[in-house]
Motif scaffolding. Structure first.
Motif, PDB file in Angstrom:
ATOM      1  N   GLY A 154       0.802  -1.214   0.000  1.00 35.97           N
ATOM      2  CA  GLY A 154       0.000   0.000   0.000  1.00 35.97           C
ATOM      3  C   GLY A 154       0.832   1.259   0.000  1.00 35.97           C
ATOM      4  O   GLY A 154       2.062   1.227   0.151  1.00 35.97           O
ATOM      5  N   ASN A 155       0.156   2.374  -0.156  1.00 38.37           N
ATOM      6  CA  ASN A 155       0.792   3.692  -0.173  1.00 38.37           C
ATOM      7  C   ASN A 155       0.531   4.390   1.156  1.00 38.37           C
ATOM      8  O   ASN A 155       1.329   4.277   2.082  1.00 38.37           O
ATOM      9  N   ALA A 156      -0.574   5.070   1.269  1.00 41.62           N
ATOM     10  CA  ALA A 156      -0.930   5.727   2.526  1.00 41.62           C
ATOM     11  C   ALA A 156      -1.613   4.761   3.482  1.00 41.62           C
ATOM     12  O   ALA A 156      -1.495   4.887   4.699  1.00 41.62           O
ATOM     13  N   LEU A 157      -2.341   3.805   2.932  1.00 46.95           N
ATOM     14  CA  LEU A 157      -3.139   2.897   3.752  1.00 46.95           C
ATOM     15  C   LEU A 157      -2.575   1.488   3.753  1.00 46.95           C
ATOM     16  O   LEU A 157      -2.049   1.020   2.738  1.00 46.95           O
ATOM     17  N   ALA A 158      -2.717   0.822   4.895  1.00 52.43           N
ATOM     18  CA  ALA A 158      -2.355  -0.588   5.013  1.00 52.43           C
ATOM     19  C   ALA A 158      -3.581  -1.477   4.937  1.00 52.43           C
ATOM     20  O   ALA A 158      -3.464  -2.702   4.958  1.00 52.43           O
ATOM     21  N   VAL A 159      -4.761  -0.886   4.829  1.00 50.83           N
ATOM     22  CA  VAL A 159      -6.003  -1.645   4.931  1.00 50.83           C
ATOM     23  C   VAL A 159      -6.140  -2.670   3.818  1.00 50.83           C
ATOM     24  O   VAL A 159      -6.624  -3.794   4.052  1.00 50.83           O
ATOM     25  N   TRP A 160      -5.691  -2.351   2.590  1.00 47.38           N
ATOM     26  CA  TRP A 160      -5.816  -3.318   1.504  1.00 47.38           C
ATOM     27  C   TRP A 160      -4.820  -4.462   1.700  1.00 47.38           C
ATOM     28  O   TRP A 160      -5.132  -5.621   1.381  1.00 47.38           O
ATOM     29  N   ASP A 161      -3.636  -4.180   2.221  1.00 41.67           N
ATOM     30  CA  ASP A 161      -2.699  -5.247   2.564  1.00 41.67           C
ATOM     31  C   ASP A 161      -3.293  -6.159   3.622  1.00 41.67           C
ATOM     32  O   ASP A 161      -3.146  -7.388   3.563  1.00 41.67           O
ATOM     33  N   TRP A 162      -3.942  -5.569   4.597  1.00 44.95           N
ATOM     34  CA  TRP A 162      -4.565  -6.339   5.673  1.00 44.95           C
ATOM     35  C   TRP A 162      -5.655  -7.247   5.112  1.00 44.95           C
ATOM     36  O   TRP A 162      -5.701  -8.447   5.409  1.00 44.95           O
ATOM     37  N   LEU A 163      -6.508  -6.704   4.247  1.00 42.28           N
ATOM     38  CA  LEU A 163      -7.613  -7.480   3.694  1.00 42.28           C
ATOM     39  C   LEU A 163      -7.145  -8.575   2.746  1.00 42.28           C
ATOM     40  O   LEU A 163      -7.725  -9.659   2.693  1.00 42.28           O
ATOM     41  N   PHE A 164      -6.067  -8.310   1.994  1.00 44.85           N
ATOM     42  CA  PHE A 164      -5.605  -9.266   0.984  1.00 44.85           C
ATOM     43  C   PHE A 164      -4.454 -10.144   1.456  1.00 44.85           C
ATOM     44  O   PHE A 164      -3.901 -10.926   0.679  1.00 44.85           O
ATOM     45  N   GLY A 165      -4.051 -10.012   2.715  1.00 47.16           N
ATOM     46  CA  GLY A 165      -3.062 -10.925   3.279  1.00 47.16           C
ATOM     47  C   GLY A 165      -1.622 -10.615   2.961  1.00 47.16           C
ATOM     48  O   GLY A 165      -0.755 -11.501   3.070  1.00 47.16           O
ATOM     49  N   THR A 166      -1.310  -9.366   2.591  1.00 49.71           N
ATOM     50  CA  THR A 166       0.083  -9.014   2.284  1.00 49.71           C
ATOM     51  C   THR A 166       0.691  -8.084   3.339  1.00 49.71           C
ATOM     52  O   THR A 166       1.774  -7.536   3.127  1.00 49.71           O
ATOM     53  N   LEU A 167       0.007  -7.914   4.456  1.00 52.19           N
ATOM     54  CA  LEU A 167       0.499  -6.989   5.479  1.00 52.19           C
ATOM     55  C   LEU A 167       1.534  -7.669   6.368  1.00 52.19           C
ATOM     56  O   LEU A 167       1.351  -8.796   6.827  1.00 52.19           O
ATOM     57  N   TYR A 168       2.638  -6.955   6.604  1.00 53.56           N
ATOM     58  CA  TYR A 168       3.664  -7.368   7.552  1.00 53.56           C
ATOM     59  C   TYR A 168       3.839  -6.224   8.531  1.00 53.56           C
ATOM     60  O   TYR A 168       4.293  -5.155   8.155  1.00 53.56           O
ATOM     61  N   ARG A 169       3.471  -6.456   9.786  1.00 50.45           N
ATOM     62  CA  ARG A 169       3.563  -5.384  10.782  1.00 50.45           C
ATOM     63  C   ARG A 169       4.942  -5.413  11.430  1.00 50.45           C
ATOM     64  O   ARG A 169       5.345  -6.422  12.004  1.00 50.45           O
ATOM     65  N   PRO A 170       5.687  -4.309  11.332  1.00 49.09           N
ATOM     66  CA  PRO A 170       7.061  -4.284  11.856  1.00 49.09           C
ATOM     67  C   PRO A 170       7.090  -4.319  13.376  1.00 49.09           C
ATOM     68  O   PRO A 170       6.118  -3.944  14.043  1.00 49.09           O
ATOM     69  N   ALA A 171       8.226  -4.749  13.906  1.00 47.45           N
ATOM     70  CA  ALA A 171       8.405  -4.802  15.359  1.00 47.45           C
ATOM     71  C   ALA A 171       8.626  -3.399  15.916  1.00 47.45           C
ATOM     72  O   ALA A 171       8.946  -2.458  15.181  1.00 47.45           O
ATOM     73  N   ALA A 172       8.457  -3.290  17.225  1.00 46.17           N
ATOM     74  CA  ALA A 172       8.642  -1.987  17.871  1.00 46.17           C
ATOM     75  C   ALA A 172      10.083  -1.523  17.750  1.00 46.17           C
ATOM     76  O   ALA A 172      10.361  -0.349  17.490  1.00 46.17           O
ATOM     77  N   GLU A 173      11.028  -2.439  17.931  1.00 40.36           N
ATOM     78  CA  GLU A 173      12.439  -2.098  17.814  1.00 40.36           C
ATOM     79  C   GLU A 173      12.868  -2.211  16.348  1.00 40.36           C
ATOM     80  O   GLU A 173      12.383  -3.073  15.620  1.00 40.36           O
ATOM     81  N   ARG A 174      13.783  -1.339  15.954  1.00 40.89           N
ATOM     82  CA  ARG A 174      14.253  -1.326  14.571  1.00 40.89           C
ATOM     83  C   ARG A 174      14.763  -2.707  14.153  1.00 40.89           C
ATOM     84  O   ARG A 174      15.552  -3.335  14.854  1.00 40.89           O
ATOM     85  N   GLU A 175      14.295  -3.175  13.009  1.00 41.22           N
ATOM     86  CA  GLU A 175      14.785  -4.425  12.441  1.00 41.22           C
ATOM     87  C   GLU A 175      16.000  -4.124  11.561  1.00 41.22           C
ATOM     88  O   GLU A 175      16.056  -3.095  10.894  1.00 41.22           O
ATOM     89  N   ARG A 176      16.957  -5.030  11.551  1.00 42.20           N
ATOM     90  CA  ARG A 176      18.156  -4.848  10.736  1.00 42.20           C
ATOM     91  C   ARG A 176      17.796  -5.198   9.287  1.00 42.20           C
ATOM     92  O   ARG A 176      17.508  -6.352   8.967  1.00 42.20           O
ATOM     93  N   LEU A 177      17.816  -4.201   8.421  1.00 43.32           N
ATOM     94  CA  LEU A 177      17.379  -4.381   7.049  1.00 43.32           C
ATOM     95  C   LEU A 177      18.474  -3.965   6.072  1.00 43.32           C
ATOM     96  O   LEU A 177      19.251  -3.051   6.351  1.00 43.32           O
ATOM     97  N   SER A 178      18.499  -4.615   4.933  1.00 41.64           N
ATOM     98  CA  SER A 178      19.315  -4.190   3.801  1.00 41.64           C
ATOM     99  C   SER A 178      18.372  -3.947   2.635  1.00 41.64           C
ATOM    100  O   SER A 178      17.385  -4.665   2.460  1.00 41.64           O
ATOM    101  N   PHE A 179      18.699  -2.941   1.819  1.00 41.45           N
ATOM    102  CA  PHE A 179      17.824  -2.566   0.722  1.00 41.45           C
ATOM    103  C   PHE A 179      18.511  -2.824  -0.620  1.00 41.45           C
ATOM    104  O   PHE A 179      19.730  -2.884  -0.716  1.00 41.45           O
ATOM    105  N   GLY A 180      17.706  -2.925  -1.653  1.00 40.44           N
ATOM    106  CA  GLY A 180      18.217  -3.180  -2.991  1.00 40.44           C
ATOM    107  C   GLY A 180      17.584  -4.428  -3.566  1.00 40.44           C
ATOM    108  O   GLY A 180      16.572  -4.925  -3.068  1.00 40.44           O
TER     109      GLY A 180
END
Length: 332
Positions: A275-301
């Motif tokens: 999603g862009n502004a909203l997570a509601v469509w991710d939630w409804l369609f099963g693609t939502l991943y809710r991040p943890a409270a503490e920063r997760e170690r991520l790499s981008f690219g």
């Protein structure tokens, strides 16, 4: 401007005038995707979040730390950041020509929809006006836009030819607000048409049901919901600011931390948080991943990418060649 004025000006004058107009609208219109006002609002929100988190851990908060947190050196001066800046200039000053490629417009689809409803159910005599019709129109169009965004994004991650174009956006190895402009023009073409289709159908149905006088919610001369998103999370989605929302808001609104998950190279994060502004469509369609409270170690690219991912050839020409090859492949 009259025809005489146009003829009197040189092509260079006209080009510079168009570029100046596009730049002014981008930087100063409140409803722009990159207005200086909304960027300042987003950075202020980020600075507050960073400061509160820093002080809660009992660590000193300095101006230097804030600058480094808001503008990491890699995102500002690295090859990825320079490519983002190039796309910002390209997509800002060539926006009118890219939009002109679109096969559909919202107004066109809205007219077809309202005419189709009139032919099927008879002419509408609705004439709703006031606050609630304006609010309903703005909310429904916003939801339709977000659904179009989700559908386009899902297709871009699941159709091989579209992924070759969309992958350009994901080759950013450091995120900044300019990463939002790191989009291949053919990727934008698909997006514009889907947005026109979804929002046009919604607008046509609303025009038929509410009548022509319904209006929409406006703030600072632009759509109120667009302005609200622009001054809060819009420019923080592509940053390294770990700002997440508690339940139940994390199921409804896309936070900066949630969008960082989307850019992660971790296979567990692939195709999540579309999603862009909203997570509601991710939630409804099963693609939502809710991040943890503490920063997760991520790499981008994108796994396996090389330095060419930040060049003109690698970001504009190679994706088209690979997309064409994917279309020719069996099942493409």
């Amino acid at each position: 401007m009259t025809a005489a004025h146009v003829l009197a000006e040189s092509p260079l004058d006209l080009l510079l005038g168009a570029v100046g107009h596009a730049g002014a609208r981008t930087l100063f219109d409140f409803g722009s995707t990159f207005s200086l006002w909304s960027v300042a609002g987003g950075l202020a929100l980020a600075a507050i979040a960073i400061g509160v988190a820093r002080l809660r851990r009992g660590r000193p908060l300095t101006a230097r730390y804030l600058v480094q947190a808001l503008a990491p050196r890699a995102a500002t001066f690295g090859a990825s950041g320079r490519a983002d800046a190039g796309f910002f200039l390209f997509n800002t000053f060539c926006a009118s020509s890219r939009i002109g490629w679109a096969l559909l417009t919202q107004a066109q689809v809205a007219r077809w929809t309202s005419e189709g409803l009139a032919a099927a159910a008879g002419a509408s005599h609705a004439a709703a006006s006031g606050l609630w019709p304006a609010a309903l129109y703005s909310v429904v169009i916003f939801l339709a836009y977000e659904l179009a965004y989700w559908v386009d994004h899902w297709l871009s991650h699941n159709v091989p030819a579209l992924w070759e174009l969309h992958k350009v956006h994901h080759t950013a190895e450091a995120l900044s607000p300019l990463t939002n402009f790191r989009v291949h023009p053919l990727d934008s073409l698909v997006f514009y048409n889907l947005v026109a289709l979804f929002t046009g159908v919604a607008a046509g149905a609303l025009n038929y049901g509410l009548g022509p006088a319904h209006g929409r919610l406006m703030l600072l001369g632009a759509d109120a919901l667009v302005v609200a998103f622009g001054f809060t999370f819009a420019h923080l989605l592509h940053t390294h600011v770990w700002l997440r929302l508690p339940e139940p808001w994390s199921r409804l609104v896309m936070s900066p931390a949630a969008h960082q998950i989307h850019h992660s190279v971790d296979p567990a994060h692939y195709g999540r948080n579309l999603g862009n502004a909203l997570a509601v469509w991710d939630w409804l369609f099963g693609t939502l991943y809710r991040p943890a409270a503490e920063r997760e170690r991520l790499s981008f690219g994108v796994p396996g990418q090389d330095a060419s991912a930040h060049t003109i050839r690698g970001t504009l020409l190679t994706p088209m060649i690979r997309a064409a090859a994917a279309l020719r492949a069996p099942g493409g």
